[in-house]
Design an enzyme around this catalytic site. Structure first.
Site, short mmCIF file in Angstrom:
data_model
loop_
_atom_site.label_atom_id
_atom_site.label_comp_id
_atom_site.label_asym_id
_atom_site.label_seq_id
_atom_site.Cartn_x
_atom_site.Cartn_y
_atom_site.Cartn_z
NE ARG A 1 -3.41 2.35 2.87
CZ ARG A 1 -3.14 3.31 3.75
NH1 ARG A 1 -2.09 3.21 4.55
NH2 ARG A 1 -3.91 4.37 3.85
CG ASN B 1 -5.04 4.13 8.44
OD1 ASN B 1 -5.25 3.09 7.81
ND2 ASN B 1 -4.55 5.22 7.88
#
Ligand SMILES: *[C@@H]1O[C@H](CO)[C@@H](O)[C@H](O)[C@H]1NC(C)=O
Ligand SMILES: *[C@@H]1O[C@H](CO)[C@@H](O)[C@H](O)[C@H]1NC(C)=O
Length: 545
Positions: A98, A332
């Site tokens: 990512r 996150n």
């Protein structure tokens, strides 16, 4: 009495050691990845025709706002070291990398009238190199580095950002969408808006509490939705990928679980933090969370703003247009906070008006035994990850969750056993949630390597790989955690007994690095030792009773 106590302690120690020695497997199709972001690793801030970003502007003009007065001009130099980066990704045995695209590297002024071929070539090469080794690129279209020219128009507070973001997104979807199958539009909207506009933690560092953060969030949600609708209408069928958003969140633990006011404070904070962006997209009815709409409307009125709330309103059409615009729920998360209600007449040191005053709670991380880390805001509370996942599962009707960032900081060193413990503990909590029915499909650890850590500069290290920021090549060396994480990804399991010592390559690298890079205590070992020791001590004491 003592005998009973000792029995409990023995049971605890047995439980701890059984937990810590067992191997726990993940579902067979679980996705493993590792992450980074453009401004934090690329450097090459003005290489070729790259434009200035708000982070270039902030760090060059207001270095005093960065803890160590540094910037990301060169940082890990991934603009030149990207082949080595891909090699590291391969060494980790992950299936996914990512990373983010820098808007001003592709469109130097933010507009379509100047497209940088060098910028396009850089990302194109990186994507091809990943695909060559069967690594799936997961690309973040925007990870905080807005073109400075657009900030001069007000950045995310100006609705003009919506068509501009859409133009930029269309370009990258056209350029890379044949090869990139997982996209996220925007990384951490809460940080962009609250930390960039309400307080001065992130660029553009407005420090203008109570108003622009809500305008930012409003335009950001609309811009995100427009890009997803465009992808679905023009690209998804042909390219066969998926698109979503990554929201940032922390578990908000009630200070006292037996106190209904603290429970309410926890729920309210979850809604104000995660719900601000997740509710409009993932909830059944869309729009901002009810508690947020009502509180900000009430407080705005009390504060003399009249009938118009500081939180803008969506039209019914906008609510429908935003709802459902994510193919997965990206989160996150790093830590937890303790919350209790703010006294109604006490701003708890927050300005009035401000986002934090609107939330109306006091945040704290003291008074619990959550271990500290290299960052002041980050305490280790794996149970919080479990509570968070369960909360999302309940609140948003069991969405498919990808943990797009999770990790821990320290102040340096290759023998990073505290990071090993963190990954084992947090991944155990994720597995507990999966076993309890939460639909978590993937985990992307943060971060591939030590990076420019925004306001913290180079002081806080999140990397699986150490970067020698004094060497011209920005030499990368795997830490112990890189070997442990590689083992987790390779075996699809957590193995508490796998705690390798520094190997020859690491010892040689450590010899070239400053002393901070070598020895550290092995904290899980310390824990079992202290367990055994206290048991012995208690046995001795018991003999005297
Ligand atoms: C907002 O004010 C109304 C009217 O005073 C009150 O009934 C309501 O509970 C308040 N809502 C919140 C969330 O404070
Ligand atoms: C709240 O604080 C202000 C300023 O300190 C004071 O004037 C006011 O009386 C207080 N109100 C209540 C309800 O305690």
């Amino acid at each position: 009495m003592w005998n009973w106590f000792i029995l409990m302690l023995i049971l605890f120690c047995m439980f701890y050691s059984s937990k810590s020695s067992s191997v726990r497997h993940f579902p067979s199709d679980f996705m493993w990845g590792v992450g980074s972001s453009a401004y934090q690793i690329e450097g090459g801030w003005n290489a070729d025709d790259k434009g200035e970003s708000i982070w270039d502007y902030l760090t060059h003009n207001r270095p005093d706002k960065i803890d160590d007065h540094t910037n990301g001009d060169i940082t890990a130099d991934s603009y030149h070291q990207w082949r080595r980066d891909v090699q590291m990704v391969r060494e980790l045995h992950v299936s996914t990398y990512r990373f983010s695209l820098s808007w001003p590297r592709i469109l130097p002024n933010g507009y379509m009238n100047h497209v940088s071929n060098a910028g396009i070539k850089y990302y194109s090469n990186l994507i091809d190199e990943l695909l060559k080794y069967n690594i799936t690129p997961m690309v973040t279209i925007f990870h905080w580095d807005l073109p400075q020219r657009l900030q001069e128009l007000g950045g995310w507070t100006n609705p003009e950002i919506i068509p501009l973001f859409k133009d930029y997104a269309r370009l990258v979807l056209e350029l890379f969408g044949d090869r990139v199958k997982t996209w996220t539009t925007i990384n951490e909207p809460w940080h962009i808006c609250e930390h960039g506009y309400d307080v001065e933690y992130n660029a553009p560092s407005y420090n203008f509490p109570g108003i622009p953060a809500y305008l930012c969030g409003h335009n950001l949600l609309k811009a995100h939705a427009e890009v997803v609708h465009m992808y679905r209408a023009e690209f998804q069928q042909r390219q066969g990928g998926r698109i979503g958003i990554t929201v940032d969140t922390s578990w908000q633990e009630p200070r006292n679980r037996n106190n209904p006011d603290d429970l309410e404070a926890s729920e309210r904070t979850m809604q104000f933090y995660l719900g601000w962006f997740a509710h409009p997209i993932f909830s059944r009815h869309g729009n901002y969370p009810k508690v947020m709409i009502e509180r900000i409307r009430n407080l705005s009125k009390q504060q003399g703003f009249g009938e118009r709330s500081r939180l803008p309103e969506f039209t019914t059409e906008e609510i429908h247009r935003i709802r459902g615009t994510s193919d997965f729920f990206g989160i996150n998360s790093y830590t937890s906070f303790l919350v209790s209600p703010n006294d109604h007449n006490n701003s708890a040191g927050f300005p009035i008006p401000s986002y934090n005053h609107d939330v109306g709670v006091v945040f704290d991380q003291n008074g619990v035994d959550w271990p500290s880390s290299g960052s002041e805001w980050l305490r280790v509370d794996p149970k919080g990850m479990y509570h968070l996942l369960k909360w999302i599962h309940r609140e948003y009707n069991a969405p498919m969750i990808i943990i797009t960032e999770n990790g821990v900081s320290d102040r340096g060193g290759l023998a990073d056993y505290a990071r090993v413990d963190y990954y084992n503990l947090y991944l155990s909590a994720v597995l507990d949630a999966i076993e309890d029915g939460v639909n978590v499909r993937g985990y992307i650890s943060w971060s591939l390597m030590d990076s420019y850590e925004w306001k913290a500069g180079y002081r806080e290290k999140f990397g699986l790989y150490h970067v020698d920021f004094n060497s011209p090549q920005r030499t990368r060396t795997p830490k112990i955690s890189a070997r442990v994480y590689a083992n987790i990804c390779k075996t699809n399991a957590i193995d508490w007994s796998y705690r390798p010592e520094l190997n020859e390559q690491q010892l040689q690298a450590a010899a070239r690095l400053p002393a901070e890079s070598v020895a550290r205590t092995n904290s899980a070992a310390t824990l079992s030792w202290s367990c055994t020791l206290s048991l012995l001590l208690l046995l001795l004491l018991a003999r005297h009773c």
